[in-house]
Design a protein around this motif. Structure first.
Motif, mmCIF file in Angstrom:
data_model
loop_
_atom_site.group_PDB
_atom_site.id
_atom_site.type_symbol
_atom_site.label_atom_id
_atom_site.label_comp_id
_atom_site.label_asym_id
_atom_site.label_seq_id
_atom_site.Cartn_x
_atom_site.Cartn_y
_atom_site.Cartn_z
ATOM 1 N N SER B 180 26.190 9.401 4.493
ATOM 2 C CA SER B 180 26.929 9.239 5.837
ATOM 3 C C SER B 180 28.601 9.052 5.606
ATOM 4 C CB SER B 180 26.584 7.999 6.553
ATOM 5 O OG SER B 180 26.907 7.039 5.829
ATOM 6 N N PHE B 181 29.172 8.804 4.480
ATOM 7 C CA PHE B 181 30.461 8.478 4.066
ATOM 8 C C PHE B 181 31.271 9.690 4.123
ATOM 9 C CE2 PHE B 181 30.899 4.501 1.188
ATOM 10 C CZ PHE B 181 29.749 3.976 1.678
ATOM 11 N N PHE B 182 30.414 10.830 4.240
ATOM 12 C CA PHE B 182 31.120 12.051 4.210
ATOM 13 C C PHE B 182 31.386 12.511 5.389
ATOM 14 C CE2 PHE B 182 29.440 12.312 -0.007
ATOM 15 C CZ PHE B 182 30.556 12.252 -0.867
ATOM 16 N N GLU B 183 32.016 12.083 6.532
ATOM 17 C CA GLU B 183 32.212 12.257 7.824
ATOM 18 C C GLU B 183 33.059 13.596 8.107
ATOM 19 O OE1 GLU B 183 33.701 8.702 9.278
ATOM 20 O OE2 GLU B 183 31.897 7.676 9.294
ATOM 21 N N ARG B 184 34.056 13.680 7.518
ATOM 22 C CA ARG B 184 35.046 14.753 7.941
ATOM 23 C C ARG B 184 34.410 16.065 7.366
ATOM 24 N NH1 ARG B 184 39.710 14.388 5.544
ATOM 25 N NH2 ARG B 184 39.107 12.766 4.233
ATOM 26 N N PRO B 185 34.990 16.973 8.134
ATOM 27 C CA PRO B 185 34.169 18.391 7.392
ATOM 28 C C PRO B 185 35.043 18.641 6.125
ATOM 29 C CG PRO B 185 35.659 18.908 9.349
ATOM 30 C CD PRO B 185 35.196 17.216 9.370
ATOM 31 N N ILE B 186 34.348 19.269 5.286
ATOM 32 C CA ILE B 186 35.277 19.531 3.798
ATOM 33 C C ILE B 186 36.339 20.393 4.128
ATOM 34 C CG2 ILE B 186 33.714 21.279 3.242
ATOM 35 C CD1 ILE B 186 33.695 20.068 0.469
ATOM 36 N N VAL B 187 37.668 19.905 3.481
ATOM 37 C CA VAL B 187 38.674 20.820 3.485
ATOM 38 C C VAL B 187 39.027 21.352 2.080
ATOM 39 C CG1 VAL B 187 40.979 20.837 4.330
ATOM 40 C CG2 VAL B 187 39.727 19.254 5.552
ATOM 41 N N LYS B 210 15.339 15.071 6.379
ATOM 42 C CA LYS B 210 16.953 14.837 6.620
ATOM 43 C C LYS B 210 18.004 15.080 5.380
ATOM 44 C CE LYS B 210 16.166 11.493 10.462
ATOM 45 N NZ LYS B 210 15.312 10.422 10.662
ATOM 46 N N LEU B 211 17.253 14.529 4.142
ATOM 47 C CA LEU B 211 18.385 14.628 3.167
ATOM 48 C C LEU B 211 18.617 16.005 2.740
ATOM 49 C CD1 LEU B 211 16.654 11.748 0.766
ATOM 50 C CD2 LEU B 211 18.955 11.746 2.153
ATOM 51 N N ARG B 212 17.634 16.762 2.830
ATOM 52 C CA ARG B 212 17.725 18.202 2.492
ATOM 53 C C ARG B 212 18.952 18.741 3.527
ATOM 54 N NH1 ARG B 212 14.297 20.754 -0.720
ATOM 55 N NH2 ARG B 212 12.342 19.580 -1.027
ATOM 56 N N GLN B 213 18.717 18.522 4.707
ATOM 57 C CA GLN B 213 19.739 18.903 5.718
ATOM 58 C C GLN B 213 21.210 18.493 5.523
ATOM 59 O OE1 GLN B 213 18.618 17.674 9.755
ATOM 60 N NE2 GLN B 213 20.567 18.617 10.521
ATOM 61 N N TRP B 214 21.132 17.185 5.317
ATOM 62 C CA TRP B 214 22.465 16.533 5.063
ATOM 63 C C TRP B 214 23.031 16.831 3.902
ATOM 64 C CZ3 TRP B 214 20.849 10.777 6.388
ATOM 65 C CH2 TRP B 214 20.788 10.554 7.929
ATOM 66 N N PHE B 215 22.512 17.195 2.781
ATOM 67 C CA PHE B 215 22.998 17.708 1.515
ATOM 68 C C PHE B 215 23.746 18.969 1.743
ATOM 69 C CE2 PHE B 215 20.890 14.370 -1.184
ATOM 70 C CZ PHE B 215 21.990 14.062 -1.953
ATOM 71 N N LYS B 216 22.976 19.800 2.583
ATOM 72 C CA LYS B 216 23.424 21.136 2.602
ATOM 73 C C LYS B 216 24.772 21.076 3.723
ATOM 74 C CE LYS B 216 20.893 24.439 0.953
ATOM 75 N NZ LYS B 216 21.388 24.830 -0.314
ATOM 76 N N GLU B 217 24.428 20.451 4.574
ATOM 77 C CA GLU B 217 25.685 20.501 5.714
ATOM 78 C C GLU B 217 26.917 19.736 5.065
ATOM 79 O OE1 GLU B 217 24.655 17.671 8.766
ATOM 80 O OE2 GLU B 217 23.318 19.361 9.982
ATOM 81 N N LYS B 218 26.856 18.795 4.147
ATOM 82 C CA LYS B 218 27.801 18.247 3.736
ATOM 83 C C LYS B 218 28.389 18.783 2.300
ATOM 84 C CE LYS B 218 27.100 14.284 6.551
ATOM 85 N NZ LYS B 218 27.616 13.041 7.184
#
Lengths: 279, 332
Positions: B180-187, B210-218
């Motif tokens: 959850s620390f990585f809020e901003r989209p990666i630049v 959930k973790l699978r999804q978040w690791f992918k997204e972020k």
């Protein structure tokens, strides 16, 4: 009043005034200088009968000697009453000169008048020619305490307040106005005998400090300037005044008069100057 | 320049700074014929300088009184580094040494958490341009320090783990918080989570999803620094008995398998001593050095002192000029 404190002016022209006075005039009358012979019928004073001229006349007419009558003149003091003349004791000098000149004129039996001009010529700074010392004294008292202000542009109208006869005109000014104005003034006064007295104060230029910041404000235009006083600038100011002096002398000489520069009411100096110009 | 003032109503006095345009504050000497005086550029220049100095001095005083400051702002920076979240295990066992017992205070033996603290502090010191956040987990995740470039704060957060540890190990919630620390989209740059733990726990299917999804997204890389206690099961150990091959019996092995199956850049280090841990951290330090684009926060800066100093200097100058002024009165 000691003799030394009076101005001794002599004229190099003939006064046309009818009234007898102390100056060479054009009228014949009771004088000591022979003027011409006149027929007895024209001048019926047999005491002045010139026997020799009568005997020598082939037509046997009686000739009577006519003498030049010393006449009086009108003496005017035309004073610049602009703001700059109220600075640093100039007003005192003006008043002193007014009193001295009036006394000198009355001493000669001449009539004395005063015209003071600032922005325009105000009636209360006019004194018609007369022989009344009290009127002069009152004027001098008023002048001593007056607050002078404005420019000297009224000087150019001074001719309108002067008589149609030639008069002796003392012009007292500091000439802190454009030379063109001075030429206009002198052109309008050409029929009179002008004695220009230029009154400068040493504090204006010679006695400025050598070092320091000096904020100066023009009395008439209220323009303000800061001067970083240093010896070179002081030299330049003195040089500028010397140049101005030359320009003024040139302008006055063009109209046949020689200006006298005074810094205080120096009666002997003015007298020396008057003697020189009569010679 | 985002300038602000403490008391804006004092700014109404600012028009006073125009006063020097009206008067110079010098004693004026009357002169009858100013037109005769020659022009002097130096004097003209100084005339305007005096006015300018006086105006600036007054403006400086008014702004100083009004409390001029530069607002806190962020400055865009580019450096080599990464966004790093240090996820620290705060379970009881971390206070034990690598030998699996409480540190006895001699022979240089230190607890795992102390070693982790020491090495991570070194790590933070070496990473100049990183954004580092700190999270901890035990029974529940602990939010310690948001993503910041302030190294002092991060070091303080790491030092704070010196307090005695808490209860159990709940790694999935800890990972969730770290993500959850990585809020901003990666630049730009890379994002990584450094998980420092000495054990693992089973992850329930919900969290796993959930973790699978978040690791992918972020797009986060994961480094697992496993501080293995002597004689405890390692991540790569095969169970001796096939019946023990389940998440409850061998959570480390299953967590490793889960991380591997995430299809993200993942590296596990199994450290059995402080030296091995040091090696692992040096590896991470070497690997994660991509260019990164971030905003550095600059705190609010008080400028009223500067205003007063400037006014003071200008006033001293003006005082000196006043001292140089010609004192003599005009001749009577």
């Amino acid at each position: 009043m000691p003799e030394a404190d009076l101005l001794h002016y002599r004229l190099h022209w003939l006064s046309g005034a009818v009234y007898p006075g102390a100056h060479p005039g054009r009228m014949s009358g009771a004088g000591l200088l022979f003027k011409q012979h006149q027929p007895l019928a024209a001048s019926n004073d047999p005491r002045r009968l010139d026997l020799r001229a009568s005997v020598l006349d082939p037509f046997e007419h009686f000739h009577v000697r006519a003498y030049r009558q010393p006449s009086r003149i009108d003496v005017y003091l035309l004073a610049d009453l602009s703001g700059s003349m109220g600075h640093a004791g100039k007003q005192k000098i003006l008043t002193a000169l007014l009193r001295t000149l009036a006394r000198s004129a009355f001493g000669y039996g001449d009539r004395f008048g005063f015209i003071g001009a600032s922005e325009s010529i105000e009636p209360h700074w006019l004194l018609p020619t007369g022989l009344h010392e009290a009127a002069v004294s009152r004027l001098a008292c008023r002048l001593e305490t007056a607050e002078l202000s404005g420019s000297a542009s009224g000087l150019r109208n001074a001719a309108a307040y002067l008589p149609a006869e030639r008069a002796l005109l003392f012009l007292l000014t500091d000439a802190h106005f454009p030379l063109a104005h001075l030429r206009d003034l002198l052109a309008s006064l050409q029929m009179h005998d002008i004695v220009p007295l230029i009154l400068w104060d040493a504090g204006e230029y010679r006695q400025l400090p050598s070092w320091g910041l000096l904020s100066v404000r023009d009395i008439e235009s209220s323009v303000s300037r800061t001067l970083v006083m240093r010896p070179s600038l002081r030299e330049r100011i003195i040089a500028a005044y010397a140049k101005r002096r030359q320009h003024l002398i040139g302008a006055f000489r063009a109209f046949g008069s020689e200006p006298l520069f005074i810094e205080h009411c120096d009666i002997p100096a003015i007298n020396r100057y008057l003697h020189q110009r009569a010679a | 320049m985002n300038l602000g003032v403490e008391s804006p109503w004092l700014l109404t006095a600012l028009p006073l700074a125009l006063l020097p345009l009206v008067g110079k504050g010098m004693r004026e000497h009357a002169h009858p014929g100013l037109m005769l005086l020659p022009p002097d550029p130096l004097s003209g220049l100084l005339d305007w300088l005096i006015r300018l100095f006086a105006m600036l001095a007054m403006a400086g005083l008014v702004l100083g009184m009004a409390g001029l400051h530069r607002r806190g702002q962020s400055v865009e920076r580019i450096g080599h580094g990464a966004e790093i979240v240090l996820l620290l295990d705060r379970s009881n066992s971390m206070d034990n040494s690598f030998a699996g017992r409480a540190p006895n205070g001699n022979e240089g033996e230190e607890s795992k958490s102390a070693a982790a603290r020491r090495l991570l502090t070194d790590f933070v010191n070496r990473r100049e341009h990183d954004l580092i956040g700190v999270a901890e987990y035990s029974t529940a995740p602990l939010f310690v320090m948001p993503m910041t470039e302030n190294k002092e704060a991060v070091k303080a957060a790491i030092a704070a783990t010196a307090t005695p540890a808490l209860a159990y190990t709940h790694v999935s919630k800890g990972l969730g918080m770290a993500l959850s620390f990585f809020e901003r989209p990666i630049v730009s740059g890379s994002r990584l989570i450094v998980l420092v733990s000495d054990g693992a726990a089973a992850i329930d299917p919900d969290s796993e999803q959930k973790l699978r999804q978040w690791f992918k997204e972020k797009q986060v890389r994961l480094y697992w620094l496993f501080l293995r206690t002597a004689n405890s099961p390692g991540i790569y150990d095969q169970p001796a008995d096939p019946r023990d091959d389940n998440a409850q019996a061998m959570p480390e092995r299953y967590l490793h398998q889960f991380f591997t199956s995430l299809n993200i850049p993942y590296q596990a280090y199994q450290a059995e001593s402080p030296d091995a841990m040091k090696q692992a951290i040096a590896d991470i330090s070497r690997l994660e050095n991509l260019p990164i684009h971030y905003f550095e926060r600059i705190p609010r800066q008080d400028l009223s002192g500067l205003c007063y100093r400037a006014s003071f200097i200008l006033l001293l100058l003006l005082l000196a000029l006043k001292g140089a002024e010609v004192k003599t009165e005009a001749k009577p």
